[in-house]
Design an enzyme around this catalytic site. Structure first.
Site, PDB file in Angstrom:
ATOM      1  N   GLU A 195       0.828  -1.205   0.000  1.00  0.00           N
ATOM      2  CA  GLU A 195       0.000   0.000   0.000  1.00  0.00           C
ATOM      3  C   GLU A 195       0.869   1.265   0.000  1.00  0.00           C
ATOM      4  O   GLU A 195       0.710   2.151   0.848  1.00  0.00           O
ATOM      5  CB  GLU A 195      -0.953  -0.009   1.194  1.00  0.00           C
ATOM      6  CG  GLU A 195      -1.923  -1.182   1.165  1.00  0.00           C
ATOM      7  CD  GLU A 195      -2.825  -1.254   2.390  1.00  0.00           C
ATOM      8  OE1 GLU A 195      -2.591  -0.490   3.355  1.00  0.00           O
ATOM      9  OE2 GLU A 195      -3.756  -2.066   2.387  1.00  0.00           O
ATOM     10  N   GLU A 218      -5.828  -6.985  -2.142  1.00  0.00           N
ATOM     11  CA  GLU A 218      -6.453  -7.186  -0.828  1.00  0.00           C
ATOM     12  C   GLU A 218      -7.933  -6.863  -0.936  1.00  0.00           C
ATOM     13  O   GLU A 218      -8.294  -5.718  -1.228  1.00  0.00           O
ATOM     14  CB  GLU A 218      -5.840  -6.268   0.235  1.00  0.00           C
ATOM     15  CG  GLU A 218      -4.438  -6.610   0.655  1.00  0.00           C
ATOM     16  CD  GLU A 218      -3.968  -5.726   1.807  1.00  0.00           C
ATOM     17  OE1 GLU A 218      -4.739  -5.520   2.774  1.00  0.00           O
ATOM     18  OE2 GLU A 218      -2.841  -5.221   1.728  1.00  0.00           O
TER      19      GLU A 218
END
Length: 691
Positions: free
Chosen positions: A172, A333
């Site tokens: 991320e 995710e």
């Protein structure tokens, strides 16, 4: 030189038709499904059981080493891959491919303690420390050197391993607003490269204002974003620099891995913070991936229990934003159930996890992966659900929904058709939304109205398009505009004559362009042109902008179109239209009562519509678009908010995020494959379409 050569090769492959999708994924698979696993968190005696369970549930790949730098390099310069080799071998035993991850989000403690200069320094002077994640500075040359050394060892070890299908970089990765010494030095170098001499910088930043003039680049510091009235031209460049640091860090990782990788793709998992400006900026990635969590305590869903299902457009928006960058995307995710980090962390509604999976698939994804297989026993995310509960054997509700999705996909593979097979009436609605994060950056520093929301403004148009059943791509200026019958450029504040000329050509050749308020009012440096307000657009719209107004939210103004009244307050432009323009909406109050707010006119083979006002609820934007598409003989749907429909691989996918059942009218000759035409809340309908 290596970077230029790679980009040239990539360009040639794209020209030959070898897109990311065609090169890395088999379209006949429809999509692959995977799950994160952390071998280092569990006793080795449990690994075999866990991988067997993954296989039994239907997963096709797993994901290793995301946060394992301390295990990969327990001491500086000493590496241990034996444990990871064993995990890769056991995964292969159960026919699970592996996505390998660089562990740069979590540097080991020896690195943080031995080299504290690599730690991020926040604007208030706080220095981040070991014990969390993402505390190292992307701008630090030393940190990059140490990270690249570890990554090269990892790539050298696994780059020719056929069990590894691809790589995820970092975790991320976000844009860092870092104030350590390395970042400040790098910012000065960024400015020297961009402006060459200090006079050019002073002109671009307007430093004659308030005695801000610089005599050398060495006098420039990182702008204090929290300081009131800080030069917003400087902040605009700082944000460009900060995004570039993240992009460069990922690019260099990717190029390093590709020295060794044989038939392995490289991506990363962005959080879809569209306005940060780094998504799509790392050109050496093979494609883009994102992270998406849907239920975490907000109430963006529909109805009393909407917080258990989530925002109907949240996944769709991400799909349509990430897919156009390189032609394919994946979700690295996706929420498996209850999470732990939200303000309130409720259980998802039964069926919601499966709904999210189908939402990702509907947008054209090539894979979807969930975080994580086992719920952790310790650490920050103890209450974060997995596919398996904390006992290591009990399948969670979300785990069963993932397994159901995998089985559904395997069944649908029997009905495979080419991805490009879509109904003509669907493709006729194809729409581009022109998006540049720098517009948001510029507007944010001078909002003029505290209630203005740039992304919210964009979403008003996007919501309408999803109601129409229109395929949407968020695109950048380098894309081919002519590929889209319709294009919307919402609040596109930073522009130049070159872009306006490109818009004119698009319209004259048959495109239908919708521009909105706050468009082309400033140049690329964020300066007002030496011209009448909004004059950059005059030769396109035929309009002149007289002035703009802003109202209090509790005392909104009104505009009327076709005898229907709409409220507004955030931004309204008073227009003097060209003689050949048609006025669609007018203001009905204030001292400019009767003045035009929305105009449209034909230009060449196409049309240009200018929407000079931002409505409070998006109803005006919806109704304007409802005029434009039928006028061009394009049929649109009228789906209620919460119901969306997409096509891919000869399949129609209808999703219901609303709080009531929805009866979908099947096209003629369609055959239901999954679900029923009466779609319950959190339900899914999948049908085949005729050739």
């Amino acid at each position: 030189m290596r970077k230029k050569l790679f980009l040239l090769i990539l360009s040639c492959l794209t020209t030959l038709g070898l897109s990311a999708q065609g090169r890395w994924f088999n379209d006949k698979d429809l999509t692959l499904t995977g799950v994160y696993y952390y071998p280092e968190h569990w006793d080795e005696s449990e690994w075999d059981r866990d991988f067997k369970k993954m296989h039994d549930l239907g997963f096709e790949f797993t994901h290793f080493a995301e946060f394992a730098w301390a295990q990969l390099e327990p001491e500086e310069g000493k590496y241990d891959f034996a444990w990871l080799d064993k995990a890769v071998g056991l995964a292969a035993k159960y026919n699970l491919k592996v996505v390998m991850c660089t562990s740069t989000a979590t540097p080991p403690v020896w690195l943080s303690r031995r080299y504290p200069e690599i730690l991020i320094k926040e604007e208030d002077g706080t220095i981040l420390d070991h014990g969390a994640r993402q505390h190292a500075s992307f701008a630090s040359p030393l940190y990059r050197k140490l990270a690249y050394r570890m990554i090269e060892k990892l790539a050298e070890h696994y780059g020719n391993d056929s069990r590894i299908i691809g790589w995820q970089l970092d975790n991320e990765p976000a844009v860092q607003f870092d104030y350590n010494d390395s970042a400040e030095k790098a910012f000065r170098e960024f400015l020297k490269k961009k402006y060459v001499n200090i006079k050019a910088l002073n002109d671009a930043w307007g430093t004659a204002f308030w005695s801000e003039v610089y005599s050398s680049f060495d006098e420039i510091t990182l702008p204090k974003r929290k300081q009131m009235f800080m030069n917003h031209h400087q902040i605009l460049d700082y944000r460009r620099f900060a995004a570039a640091q993240t992009n460069d860090f990922l690019n260099e990782q990717s190029l390093l891995i590709k020295r060794y990788a044989k038939n392995q793709w490289v991506t990363t998992n962005y959080i879809p913070n569209y306005e940060e400006g780094h998504i799509g900026g790392s050109k050496s990635l093979d494609f883009q991936s994102y992270t998406r969590y849907m239920v975490y305590g907000d109430n963006e869903g529909i109805g009393r229990r909407g917080y258990r299902v989530g925002n109907p457009l949240r996944i769709a928006f991400a799909n349509d934003f990430f897919r156009p960058v390189q032609g394919t995307y994946g979700v690295m995710e996706l929420q498996p159930g209850q999470v732990n980090w939200g303000s309130i962390n409720p259980q998802p509604l039964p069926g919601a996890v499966r709904l999210w999976l189908w939402s990702v698939f509907a947008g054209g994804s090539d894979f979807v992966c969930t975080y994580r297989f086992r719920q952790p026993l310790y650490g920050t995310e103890q209450y974060h659900y997995g596919i398996i509960g904390p006992d290591g054997v009990t399948v969670t509700p979300g785990g069963y929904e993932y397994s159901q999705f995998v089985n559904d996909i395997k069944e649908l593979r029997k009905h495979y058709k080419p991805r490009q097979l879509m109904p003509k009436e669907y493709l006729a609605r194809r729409t581009a939304i022109l998006f540049n994060h720098e517009n948001s950056w510029s507007i944010e520093r001078q909002k003029q109205n505290a209630t203005w929301n740039t992304l919210g403004h964009v979403e008003k148009y996007y919501k309408a398009l999803k109601s129409f059943g229109a395929p949407v791509d968020f695109i950048t200026e380098d894309k081919d505009f002519s590929a889209y019958p319709f294009m919307i450029a919402p609040a596109y504040q930073l522009a130049d004559d070159e872009l306006v000329s490109k818009w004119i050509k698009y319209v004259e050749n048959g495109g239908n362009l919708i521009l909105t308020c706050r468009t082309a009012q400033k140049d690329r440096f964020g300066r007002l042109p030496k011209a009448k307000f909004g004059a950059m657009l005059n030769r396109l719209t035929g309009n002149e902008l007289d002035f703009y107004d802003l109202l209090l939210p509790n005392d909104p103004g009104k505009v009327v179109m076709d005898n229907k009244v709409y409220k507004w307050n955030t931004w309204g432009e008073i227009i003097k239209p060209a003689q050949q323009a048609t006025v669609l909406a007018k203001y009905t109050d204030e001292f400019y009562e009767g003045a035009p707010a929305v105009t449209t006119r034909d230009l060449g083979k196409g049309s240009i519509t200018y929407v000079g006002v931002d409505s409070q609820d998006g109803a005006l934007e919806m109704d304007i678009l409802k005029k434009i598409y039928p006028k061009n003989n394009v049929q649109i749907l009228d789906l209620p908010f919460g119901v969306t429909m997409e096509y891919r691989n000869g399949l129609g996918i209808v999703l219901n995020y609303s709080d009531k059942p929805y009866q979908f009218d099947l096209p003629k000759e369609a055959k239901v494959l999954i679900g029923k035409p009466l779609i319950e809340t959190a339900g899914v309908l999948v049908f085949s379409i005729a050739k």
